[in-house]
Design a protein around this motif. Sequence first.
Motif, short mmCIF file in Angstrom:
data_model
loop_
_atom_site.label_atom_id
_atom_site.label_comp_id
_atom_site.label_asym_id
_atom_site.label_seq_id
_atom_site.Cartn_x
_atom_site.Cartn_y
_atom_site.Cartn_z
N PRO A 2 -4.83 -9.89 -6.44
CA PRO A 2 -4.78 -10.26 -5.02
C PRO A 2 -3.37 -10.35 -4.46
CG PRO A 2 -6.43 -11.59 -6.12
CD PRO A 2 -5.69 -10.81 -7.20
N ASP A 3 -2.41 -10.88 -5.24
CA ASP A 3 -1.03 -10.95 -4.75
C ASP A 3 -0.47 -9.55 -4.53
OD1 ASP A 3 -1.05 -13.68 -4.78
OD2 ASP A 3 -0.07 -13.87 -6.74
N GLU A 4 -0.76 -8.63 -5.44
CA GLU A 4 -0.29 -7.26 -5.29
C GLU A 4 -0.91 -6.60 -4.06
OE1 GLU A 4 2.08 -5.38 -6.91
OE2 GLU A 4 2.58 -7.35 -7.72
N ILE A 5 -2.18 -6.90 -3.78
CA ILE A 5 -2.84 -6.34 -2.61
C ILE A 5 -2.18 -6.85 -1.34
CG2 ILE A 5 -5.00 -6.29 -1.28
CD1 ILE A 5 -6.45 -6.35 -4.05
N ALA A 6 -1.94 -8.15 -1.27
CA ALA A 6 -1.28 -8.73 -0.09
C ALA A 6 0.11 -8.14 0.09
CB ALA A 6 -1.22 -10.25 -0.22
N LEU A 7 0.82 -7.96 -1.01
CA LEU A 7 2.16 -7.38 -0.93
C LEU A 7 2.10 -5.91 -0.49
CD1 LEU A 7 3.74 -8.99 -4.12
CD2 LEU A 7 4.29 -9.52 -1.72
N LEU A 8 1.11 -5.16 -0.98
CA LEU A 8 0.96 -3.77 -0.56
C LEU A 8 0.68 -3.69 0.94
CD1 LEU A 8 0.68 -0.72 -1.05
CD2 LEU A 8 -1.73 -1.14 -1.61
N VAL A 9 -0.22 -4.53 1.44
CA VAL A 9 -0.53 -4.54 2.87
C VAL A 9 0.74 -4.85 3.67
CG1 VAL A 9 -1.82 -5.73 4.69
CG2 VAL A 9 -2.98 -5.04 2.58
N ASP A 11 3.82 -4.34 2.74
CA ASP A 11 4.71 -3.18 2.61
C ASP A 11 4.29 -2.04 3.54
OD1 ASP A 11 6.16 -4.54 0.67
OD2 ASP A 11 5.24 -3.45 -1.03
N VAL A 12 2.98 -1.81 3.66
CA VAL A 12 2.49 -0.75 4.54
C VAL A 12 2.86 -1.06 5.98
CG1 VAL A 12 0.39 0.33 5.48
CG2 VAL A 12 0.66 0.08 3.01
N TYR A 13 2.66 -2.31 6.40
CA TYR A 13 3.04 -2.70 7.76
C TYR A 13 4.54 -2.54 7.99
CZ TYR A 13 -1.53 -4.62 9.00
OH TYR A 13 -2.85 -4.77 9.30
N GLU A 14 5.34 -2.95 7.00
CA GLU A 14 6.79 -2.82 7.14
C GLU A 14 7.20 -1.35 7.24
OE1 GLU A 14 10.93 -4.14 4.90
OE2 GLU A 14 9.02 -4.87 4.11
N LEU A 130 -3.16 7.58 -2.64
CA LEU A 130 -3.60 6.19 -2.54
C LEU A 130 -3.90 5.81 -1.09
CD1 LEU A 130 -4.15 3.40 -3.75
CD2 LEU A 130 -1.71 2.90 -3.45
N LEU A 131 -3.02 6.21 -0.16
CA LEU A 131 -3.26 5.89 1.25
C LEU A 131 -4.53 6.58 1.76
CD1 LEU A 131 0.35 5.91 2.69
CD2 LEU A 131 -1.16 3.93 2.41
N HIS A 132 -4.79 7.80 1.35
CA HIS A 132 -6.03 8.49 1.77
C HIS A 132 -7.25 7.75 1.25
CE1 HIS A 132 -4.36 12.71 2.88
NE2 HIS A 132 -3.60 11.73 3.33
N ARG A 133 -7.19 7.27 -0.01
CA ARG A 133 -8.32 6.52 -0.55
C ARG A 133 -8.49 5.19 0.19
NH1 ARG A 133 -6.14 7.35 -6.12
NH2 ARG A 133 -6.61 5.17 -6.44
N LEU A 134 -7.37 4.55 0.50
CA LEU A 134 -7.44 3.29 1.25
C LEU A 134 -8.04 3.53 2.63
CD1 LEU A 134 -6.76 0.30 1.76
CD2 LEU A 134 -4.44 1.02 2.35
N LEU A 135 -7.60 4.58 3.33
CA LEU A 135 -8.14 4.89 4.65
C LEU A 135 -9.63 5.22 4.58
CD1 LEU A 135 -5.20 6.97 6.11
CD2 LEU A 135 -5.99 4.74 6.92
N ALA A 136 -10.05 5.95 3.57
CA ALA A 136 -11.47 6.27 3.40
C ALA A 136 -12.29 4.99 3.23
CB ALA A 136 -11.68 7.22 2.22
N GLU A 137 -11.78 4.07 2.44
CA GLU A 137 -12.49 2.80 2.23
C GLU A 137 -12.51 1.97 3.52
OE1 GLU A 137 -14.73 -0.18 0.49
OE2 GLU A 137 -14.45 1.92 -0.02
#
Length: 148
Positions: A2-9, A11-14, A130-137
């Motif tokens: 969960p910490d890695e997910i929050a950090l990834l989100v 990072d994507v916003y940044e 990874l971003l394409h898979r995230l967008l699909a989800e």
Amino acid sequence: MPDEIALLVADVYEAAGALRRLGERTARAEGLTQARWQVLSVASEEALTVPQAARRLGVTRQNVQRVANDLVELGHAAYTANPDHRGSPLLTLTPSGRDALASVTERATEQHRTLFAALPEKDVAAARSLLHRLLAELNRQERAAGEH
């Protein structure tokens, strides 16, 4: 995880913010705004109504209408008759608009080459995957939420 997910989100916003700022600088160097660049781009493939352009860009019709009117005033676009809907004209690019779009796109391509020169191509491909898979989800979850 969960910490890695929050950090990834975060990072994507940044990254999105930094890329938006780069896009604004790129557009400004060619006498445009990023919004004008986006509307020129979406209308370059085919003539669209303002509502169609807004749907493609994921923004409000009112925002696109304002930008489209600015582009018409600048001579970069024109409204043409829509055979399918008299009240909703088609937005088309003028030669000036095509030239402006080509110039800003060329500048952006060069900036992207410079920006990504230090990053291995396989890492860029993995990030895109990874971003394409995230967008699909995200799209799947949005559709599921809309069905209830």
